[in-house]
Scaffold this motif. Structure first.
Motif, short mmCIF file in Angstrom:
data_model
loop_
_atom_site.label_atom_id
_atom_site.label_comp_id
_atom_site.label_asym_id
_atom_site.label_seq_id
_atom_site.Cartn_x
_atom_site.Cartn_y
_atom_site.Cartn_z
N VAL A 75 32.03 33.79 41.42
CA VAL A 75 32.07 34.54 40.15
C VAL A 75 32.41 36.00 40.43
O VAL A 75 33.22 36.62 39.75
CB VAL A 75 30.74 34.41 39.38
N LYS A 76 31.82 36.54 41.48
CA LYS A 76 32.09 37.95 41.80
C LYS A 76 33.55 38.15 42.23
O LYS A 76 34.20 39.12 41.83
CB LYS A 76 31.15 38.45 42.90
N ILE A 77 34.06 37.23 43.04
CA ILE A 77 35.45 37.35 43.48
C ILE A 77 36.39 37.28 42.27
O ILE A 77 37.33 38.06 42.14
CB ILE A 77 35.80 36.26 44.53
N VAL A 78 36.09 36.33 41.36
CA VAL A 78 36.92 36.21 40.14
C VAL A 78 36.83 37.49 39.32
O VAL A 78 37.83 38.03 38.85
CB VAL A 78 36.49 34.97 39.30
N HIS A 79 35.62 38.00 39.16
CA HIS A 79 35.42 39.23 38.39
C HIS A 79 36.22 40.39 39.00
O HIS A 79 36.95 41.09 38.29
CB HIS A 79 33.93 39.57 38.33
N ASP A 80 36.09 40.56 40.30
CA ASP A 80 36.78 41.68 40.96
C ASP A 80 38.29 41.56 40.82
O ASP A 80 38.99 42.55 40.61
CB ASP A 80 36.41 41.74 42.45
N GLN A 81 38.78 40.32 40.94
CA GLN A 81 40.23 40.12 40.81
C GLN A 81 40.69 40.39 39.38
O GLN A 81 41.76 40.96 39.15
CB GLN A 81 40.59 38.69 41.25
N LEU A 82 39.86 39.99 38.41
CA LEU A 82 40.20 40.28 37.00
C LEU A 82 40.29 41.79 36.78
O LEU A 82 41.25 42.28 36.18
CB LEU A 82 39.13 39.70 36.05
N VAL A 83 39.29 42.50 37.30
CA VAL A 83 39.29 43.96 37.11
C VAL A 83 40.54 44.57 37.74
O VAL A 83 41.21 45.41 37.14
CB VAL A 83 37.99 44.58 37.71
N GLU A 84 40.86 44.08 38.93
CA GLU A 84 42.04 44.63 39.62
C GLU A 84 43.30 44.39 38.79
O GLU A 84 44.12 45.27 38.60
CB GLU A 84 42.15 43.98 40.99
N MET A 85 43.42 43.15 38.27
CA MET A 85 44.64 42.84 37.51
C MET A 85 44.65 43.51 36.14
O MET A 85 45.71 43.69 35.55
CB MET A 85 44.80 41.33 37.37
N LEU A 86 43.48 43.85 35.62
CA LEU A 86 43.43 44.53 34.32
C LEU A 86 43.66 46.04 34.46
O LEU A 86 43.78 46.75 33.48
CB LEU A 86 42.08 44.28 33.63
N GLY A 87 43.71 46.51 35.69
CA GLY A 87 44.05 47.91 35.88
C GLY A 87 42.94 48.81 36.40
O GLY A 87 43.06 50.02 36.38
N SER A 88 41.85 48.23 36.84
CA SER A 88 40.73 48.95 37.49
C SER A 88 40.07 50.04 36.65
O SER A 88 39.01 49.83 36.10
CB SER A 88 41.14 49.51 38.84
N ASP A 89 40.68 51.20 36.54
CA ASP A 89 40.00 52.29 35.83
C ASP A 89 40.56 52.45 34.42
O ASP A 89 41.71 52.16 34.18
CB ASP A 89 40.21 53.62 36.56
N ALA A 90 39.72 52.97 33.53
CA ALA A 90 40.18 53.29 32.18
C ALA A 90 41.21 54.42 32.29
O ALA A 90 41.04 55.36 33.05
CB ALA A 90 39.00 53.72 31.33
N LYS A 91 42.31 54.27 31.55
CA LYS A 91 43.36 55.31 31.58
C LYS A 91 43.46 55.95 30.20
O LYS A 91 43.99 55.34 29.29
CB LYS A 91 44.71 54.68 31.93
#
Ligand code: GDP
Length: 296
Positions: A75-91
Protein backbone atom coordinates in the motif's frame (compact mmCIF):
# COMPACT_ATOMS: atom_id res chain seq x y z
CA UNK A 1 -19.75 -4.24 0.48
CA UNK A 2 -17.50 -1.61 -1.03
CA UNK A 3 -13.91 -2.49 -0.42
CA UNK A 4 -11.20 0.08 -0.86
CA UNK A 5 -8.01 -0.61 -2.77
CA UNK A 6 -6.08 -0.46 0.51
CA UNK A 7 -8.33 -3.14 1.98
CA UNK A 8 -8.04 -5.32 -1.08
CA UNK A 9 -4.26 -5.03 -1.15
CA UNK A 10 -3.97 -5.77 2.54
CA UNK A 11 -6.34 -8.71 2.05
CA UNK A 12 -4.12 -10.31 -0.57
CA UNK A 13 -1.18 -10.27 1.77
CA UNK A 14 -3.08 -11.36 4.86
CA UNK A 15 -2.48 -14.93 3.79
CA UNK A 16 1.19 -14.20 3.59
CA UNK A 17 2.72 -14.57 7.00
CA UNK A 18 6.30 -15.17 6.13
CA UNK A 19 8.74 -12.29 6.07
CA UNK A 20 11.54 -11.44 3.76
CA UNK A 21 11.48 -10.11 0.24
CA UNK A 22 8.21 -9.83 -1.69
CA UNK A 23 7.99 -12.47 -4.37
CA UNK A 24 7.07 -11.91 -7.99
CA UNK A 25 3.89 -13.98 -7.58
CA UNK A 26 2.68 -12.01 -4.54
CA UNK A 27 3.30 -8.74 -6.31
CA UNK A 28 1.61 -9.89 -9.52
CA UNK A 29 -1.57 -10.73 -7.66
CA UNK A 30 -1.52 -7.32 -5.98
CA UNK A 31 -0.95 -5.59 -9.32
CA UNK A 32 -4.11 -7.19 -10.72
CA UNK A 33 -6.05 -5.50 -7.92
CA UNK A 34 -4.30 -2.18 -8.48
CA UNK A 35 -5.03 -2.41 -12.18
CA UNK A 36 -8.70 -3.18 -11.57
CA UNK A 37 -9.11 -0.36 -9.05
CA UNK A 38 -7.45 2.19 -11.30
CA UNK A 39 -9.56 1.20 -14.30
CA UNK A 40 -12.67 1.47 -12.11
CA UNK A 41 -11.46 4.94 -11.10
CA UNK A 42 -11.41 5.81 -14.84
CA UNK A 43 -7.65 6.05 -15.24
CA UNK A 44 -6.56 5.70 -18.88
CA UNK A 45 -5.36 2.23 -19.83
CA UNK A 46 -1.82 3.19 -20.86
CA UNK A 47 -1.43 5.19 -17.66
CA UNK A 48 -2.57 2.19 -15.63
CA UNK A 49 -0.01 0.06 -17.41
CA UNK A 50 2.94 2.33 -16.83
CA UNK A 51 1.83 2.81 -13.24
CA UNK A 52 1.62 -0.89 -12.43
CA UNK A 53 4.96 -1.51 -14.16
CA UNK A 54 6.64 1.07 -11.95
CA UNK A 55 5.04 -0.28 -8.79
CA UNK A 56 5.94 -3.83 -9.72
CA UNK A 57 9.58 -2.86 -10.20
CA UNK A 58 9.68 -1.15 -6.85
CA UNK A 59 7.88 -3.94 -5.01
CA UNK A 60 9.49 -7.14 -6.26
CA UNK A 61 12.36 -8.02 -4.04
CA UNK A 62 11.61 -5.23 -1.58
CA UNK A 63 12.43 -6.35 1.94
CA UNK A 64 9.44 -6.22 4.25
CA UNK A 65 10.59 -4.48 7.39
CA UNK A 66 9.51 -6.00 10.68
CA UNK A 67 7.22 -3.18 11.77
CA UNK A 68 4.81 -3.49 8.83
CA UNK A 69 2.86 -6.27 7.14
CA UNK A 70 3.56 -7.07 3.48
CA UNK A 71 0.14 -5.57 2.67
CA UNK A 72 0.94 -2.28 4.35
CA UNK A 73 4.23 -2.24 2.57
CA UNK A 74 2.65 -2.60 -0.87
CA UNK A 75 0.00 0.00 0.00
CA UNK A 76 2.84 2.37 0.84
CA UNK A 77 4.67 1.66 -2.42
CA UNK A 78 1.44 2.24 -4.38
CA UNK A 79 0.79 5.45 -2.44
CA UNK A 80 4.30 6.79 -3.03
CA UNK A 81 4.12 5.98 -6.73
CA UNK A 82 0.72 7.70 -7.00
CA UNK A 83 2.11 10.82 -5.34
CA UNK A 84 5.09 10.80 -7.67
CA UNK A 85 2.91 10.47 -10.75
CA UNK A 86 0.48 13.13 -9.50
CA UNK A 87 3.32 15.61 -9.27
CA UNK A 88 4.65 15.35 -5.68
CA UNK A 89 4.33 18.92 -4.42
CA UNK A 90 1.45 21.37 -4.70
CA UNK A 91 2.21 23.91 -7.43
CA UNK A 92 0.55 27.26 -6.80
CA UNK A 93 -0.37 29.79 -9.47
CA UNK A 94 2.80 31.63 -10.47
CA UNK A 95 2.45 35.40 -10.18
CA UNK A 96 6.13 36.23 -10.49
CA UNK A 97 5.88 38.62 -13.41
CA UNK A 98 5.40 42.30 -14.07
CA UNK A 99 1.95 43.50 -12.99
CA UNK A 100 -0.69 43.25 -14.25
CA UNK A 101 0.02 39.50 -14.56
CA UNK A 102 -2.24 38.03 -17.25
CA UNK A 103 -3.84 34.64 -16.58
CA UNK A 104 -5.72 32.95 -19.41
CA UNK A 105 -8.50 30.52 -18.54
CA UNK A 106 -9.29 27.93 -21.21
CA UNK A 107 -11.54 24.89 -21.45
CA UNK A 108 -14.82 23.53 -22.71
CA UNK A 109 -18.18 25.08 -22.03
CA UNK A 110 -19.67 23.71 -18.84
CA UNK A 111 -16.31 22.67 -17.40
CA UNK A 112 -16.63 25.30 -14.69
CA UNK A 113 -14.37 27.90 -16.31
CA UNK A 114 -16.31 31.01 -15.36
CA UNK A 115 -16.98 29.79 -11.83
CA UNK A 116 -13.28 28.93 -11.44
CA UNK A 117 -12.22 32.32 -12.80
CA UNK A 118 -14.16 34.06 -10.06
CA UNK A 119 -13.02 31.56 -7.42
CA UNK A 120 -9.38 32.28 -8.28
CA UNK A 121 -10.04 36.03 -8.37
CA UNK A 122 -11.70 35.89 -4.98
CA UNK A 123 -8.88 33.89 -3.46
CA UNK A 124 -6.19 36.21 -4.87
CA UNK A 125 -8.13 39.21 -3.59
CA UNK A 126 -8.94 37.92 -0.12
CA UNK A 127 -6.01 35.72 0.72
CA UNK A 128 -3.18 37.27 -1.25
CA UNK A 129 -4.42 40.87 -1.13
CA UNK A 130 -4.07 41.27 -4.89
CA UNK A 131 -6.03 43.74 -6.97
CA UNK A 132 -7.69 41.60 -9.62
CA UNK A 133 -9.58 42.43 -12.80
CA UNK A 134 -11.65 39.77 -14.60
CA UNK A 135 -12.83 39.91 -18.21
CA UNK A 136 -15.02 37.55 -20.20
CA UNK A 137 -13.96 37.07 -23.81
CA UNK A 138 -17.03 35.03 -24.71
CA UNK A 139 -18.35 37.08 -27.59
CA UNK A 140 -20.87 34.44 -28.64
CA UNK A 141 -22.65 34.08 -25.33
CA UNK A 142 -23.65 37.40 -23.78
CA UNK A 143 -24.99 35.35 -20.85
CA UNK A 144 -21.44 34.24 -20.05
CA UNK A 145 -20.26 37.86 -19.82
CA UNK A 146 -23.22 38.69 -17.64
CA UNK A 147 -22.50 35.64 -15.42
CA UNK A 148 -18.93 36.81 -14.80
CA UNK A 149 -20.15 40.32 -14.01
CA UNK A 150 -22.60 38.98 -11.43
CA UNK A 151 -19.96 36.72 -9.88
CA UNK A 152 -17.64 39.74 -9.69
CA UNK A 153 -20.27 41.75 -7.89
CA UNK A 154 -20.98 38.91 -5.47
CA UNK A 155 -17.30 38.48 -4.65
CA UNK A 156 -16.24 42.13 -4.73
CA UNK A 157 -13.94 41.63 -7.69
CA UNK A 158 -13.90 44.11 -10.58
CA UNK A 159 -14.90 43.03 -14.07
CA UNK A 160 -14.11 44.81 -17.30
CA UNK A 161 -17.16 46.81 -18.47
CA UNK A 162 -19.00 44.95 -21.25
CA UNK A 163 -18.76 46.62 -24.67
CA UNK A 164 -20.84 44.77 -27.30
CA UNK A 165 -19.42 44.12 -30.76
CA UNK A 166 -15.75 43.62 -29.88
CA UNK A 167 -13.72 40.54 -30.80
CA UNK A 168 -12.10 38.35 -28.14
CA UNK A 169 -8.67 39.81 -28.93
CA UNK A 170 -10.00 43.36 -28.71
CA UNK A 171 -11.59 42.65 -25.33
CA UNK A 172 -8.38 41.04 -24.11
CA UNK A 173 -6.24 44.04 -25.02
CA UNK A 174 -8.80 46.40 -23.53
CA UNK A 175 -8.64 44.33 -20.31
CA UNK A 176 -4.86 44.51 -20.17
CA UNK A 177 -4.85 48.26 -20.80
CA UNK A 178 -7.51 48.80 -18.16
CA UNK A 179 -5.52 46.67 -15.73
CA UNK A 180 -2.38 48.72 -16.40
CA UNK A 181 -4.16 52.02 -16.01
CA UNK A 182 -6.06 50.87 -12.93
CA UNK A 183 -2.98 49.55 -11.12
CA UNK A 184 -4.20 45.94 -11.01
CA UNK A 185 -1.87 43.14 -9.97
CA UNK A 186 -3.58 40.39 -11.95
CA UNK A 187 -5.91 40.29 -14.94
CA UNK A 188 -7.82 37.05 -15.52
CA UNK A 189 -9.15 36.44 -19.02
CA UNK A 190 -12.02 33.97 -19.24
CA UNK A 191 -12.04 32.71 -22.83
CA UNK A 192 -15.07 31.36 -24.65
CA UNK A 193 -15.84 27.67 -24.33
CA UNK A 194 -17.47 25.29 -26.77
CA UNK A 195 -19.29 22.06 -26.19
CA UNK A 196 -16.51 20.18 -27.98
CA UNK A 197 -12.97 20.97 -28.98
CA UNK A 198 -13.22 22.60 -32.42
CA UNK A 199 -10.75 24.35 -34.65
CA UNK A 200 -12.47 27.71 -34.46
CA UNK A 201 -12.23 27.69 -30.68
CA UNK A 202 -8.60 26.62 -30.72
CA UNK A 203 -7.69 29.28 -33.28
CA UNK A 204 -9.39 31.99 -31.23
CA UNK A 205 -7.79 30.94 -27.95
CA UNK A 206 -4.37 30.62 -29.62
CA UNK A 207 -4.70 34.12 -31.07
CA UNK A 208 -5.69 35.60 -27.71
CA UNK A 209 -2.70 33.87 -26.18
CA UNK A 210 -0.37 35.25 -28.82
CA UNK A 211 -1.63 38.78 -28.30
CA UNK A 212 -1.69 38.79 -24.52
CA UNK A 213 1.35 36.67 -23.65
CA UNK A 214 -0.21 35.26 -20.47
CA UNK A 215 1.99 34.20 -17.56
CA UNK A 216 -0.31 31.27 -16.82
CA UNK A 217 -2.65 29.40 -19.17
CA UNK A 218 -4.92 27.35 -16.95
CA UNK A 219 -7.00 24.58 -18.44
CA UNK A 220 -10.22 24.01 -16.55
CA UNK A 221 -11.44 20.42 -16.84
CA UNK A 222 -14.34 18.57 -15.30
CA UNK A 223 -13.04 15.59 -13.31
CA UNK A 224 -16.34 13.78 -13.72
CA UNK A 225 -15.90 13.50 -17.48
CA UNK A 226 -12.94 11.17 -16.97
CA UNK A 227 -11.32 10.17 -20.22
CA UNK A 228 -12.99 13.02 -22.14
CA UNK A 229 -11.35 15.50 -19.78
CA UNK A 230 -8.00 13.89 -20.49
CA UNK A 231 -8.50 14.14 -24.27
CA UNK A 232 -9.56 17.77 -23.89
CA UNK A 233 -6.47 18.53 -21.84
CA UNK A 234 -4.26 16.91 -24.44
CA UNK A 235 -5.89 18.89 -27.28
CA UNK A 236 -5.58 22.24 -25.51
CA UNK A 237 -2.01 21.56 -24.51
CA UNK A 238 -0.96 20.54 -28.01
CA UNK A 239 -2.76 23.35 -29.81
CA UNK A 240 -2.57 26.24 -27.36
CA UNK A 241 -0.07 25.23 -24.71
CA UNK A 242 -1.13 25.23 -21.08
CA UNK A 243 0.92 25.88 -17.95
CA UNK A 244 -1.39 24.16 -15.49
CA UNK A 245 -4.68 22.42 -14.92
CA UNK A 246 -7.60 23.15 -12.64
CA UNK A 247 -9.76 20.09 -12.02
CA UNK A 248 -13.36 20.91 -11.17
CA UNK A 249 -16.13 18.86 -9.57
CA UNK A 250 -13.59 16.95 -7.54
CA UNK A 251 -16.32 16.99 -4.86
CA UNK A 252 -18.23 14.57 -7.06
CA UNK A 253 -15.35 12.41 -8.21
CA UNK A 254 -15.15 9.49 -5.81
CA UNK A 255 -11.77 8.19 -6.78
CA UNK A 256 -9.69 10.91 -8.42
CA UNK A 257 -8.70 8.82 -11.43
CA UNK A 258 -8.98 11.73 -13.89
CA UNK A 259 -6.25 13.56 -11.99
CA UNK A 260 -3.77 10.75 -12.46
CA UNK A 261 -4.44 10.40 -16.20
CA UNK A 262 -4.45 14.12 -16.80
CA UNK A 263 -1.11 14.62 -15.16
CA UNK A 264 0.47 11.58 -16.82
CA UNK A 265 -0.82 12.42 -20.31
CA UNK A 266 -0.02 16.16 -20.38
CA UNK A 267 2.86 16.29 -17.92
CA UNK A 268 1.38 19.59 -16.73
CA UNK A 269 0.82 20.24 -13.02
CA UNK A 270 -2.67 20.19 -11.58
CA UNK A 271 -2.60 23.42 -9.62
CA UNK A 272 -6.01 23.70 -8.09
CA UNK A 273 -9.21 21.80 -7.66
CA UNK A 274 -12.82 22.90 -7.50
CA UNK A 275 -14.71 21.17 -4.73
CA UNK A 276 -18.18 22.69 -4.96
CA UNK A 277 -20.36 25.36 -6.52
CA UNK A 278 -19.71 28.03 -3.90
CA UNK A 279 -17.24 30.77 -4.68
CA UNK A 280 -14.83 29.67 -1.97
CA UNK A 281 -14.90 25.97 -2.94
CA UNK A 282 -11.39 25.98 -4.38
CA UNK A 283 -8.41 24.12 -2.95
CA UNK A 284 -4.76 23.67 -3.75
CA UNK A 285 -4.11 20.35 -5.42
CA UNK A 286 -2.36 18.06 -2.97
CA UNK A 287 -1.02 14.89 -4.64
CA UNK A 288 -0.82 13.08 -1.33
CA UNK A 289 -4.47 13.69 -0.50
CA UNK A 290 -5.58 12.60 -3.95
CA UNK A 291 -3.44 9.47 -3.65
CA UNK A 292 -5.24 8.73 -0.37
CA UNK A 293 -8.57 9.06 -2.14
CA UNK A 294 -7.57 6.71 -4.93
CA UNK A 295 -6.41 4.18 -2.36
CA UNK A 296 -9.61 4.70 -0.37
P1 GDP B 1 -18.26 27.26 -17.94
O1 GDP B 1 -19.30 27.10 -19.02
O2 GDP B 1 -17.07 26.40 -18.17
O3 GDP B 1 -17.90 28.68 -17.68
O4 GDP B 1 -18.95 26.65 -16.63
P2 GDP B 1 -19.57 27.37 -15.36
O5 GDP B 1 -18.53 28.07 -14.60
O6 GDP B 1 -20.76 28.16 -15.78
O7 GDP B 1 -20.00 26.11 -14.49
C1 GDP B 1 -21.00 25.20 -14.90
C2 GDP B 1 -21.68 24.63 -13.66
O8 GDP B 1 -20.76 23.85 -12.91
C3 GDP B 1 -22.20 25.69 -12.70
O9 GDP B 1 -23.47 25.29 -12.24
C4 GDP B 1 -21.18 25.67 -11.58
O10 GDP B 1 -21.74 26.05 -10.34
C5 GDP B 1 -20.76 24.23 -11.55
N1 GDP B 1 -19.42 24.03 -11.00
C6 GDP B 1 -18.25 24.63 -11.36
N2 GDP B 1 -17.21 24.17 -10.63
C7 GDP B 1 -17.71 23.23 -9.79
C8 GDP B 1 -17.13 22.36 -8.78
O11 GDP B 1 -15.91 22.35 -8.52
N3 GDP B 1 -17.98 21.52 -8.13
C9 GDP B 1 -19.33 21.49 -8.41
N4 GDP B 1 -20.08 20.63 -7.73
N5 GDP B 1 -19.90 22.28 -9.35
C10 GDP B 1 -19.12 23.13 -10.03
Amino acid sequence: MFETLSDRLSGIFDKLTRRGALSEADVSEAMREVRRALLEADVALDVVKSFTDKVRNRAIGAEVVKSVTPGQMVVKIVHDQLVEMLGSDAKPIDLHAVAPVPILMVGLQGSGKTTTTSKIARRLTERDRKKVLMASLDTRRPAAMEQLKILGEQNSVDTLPIVPGQTAVQIASRAINAAKLGGYDVVILDTAGRVTVDQELMAEVAEVKRQTNPHEVLLVADALTGQDAVNTARAFDEQVGVTGIVLTRVDGDGRGGAALSMRAVTGKPIKLMGVGEKSDALEDFHPSRVADRILG
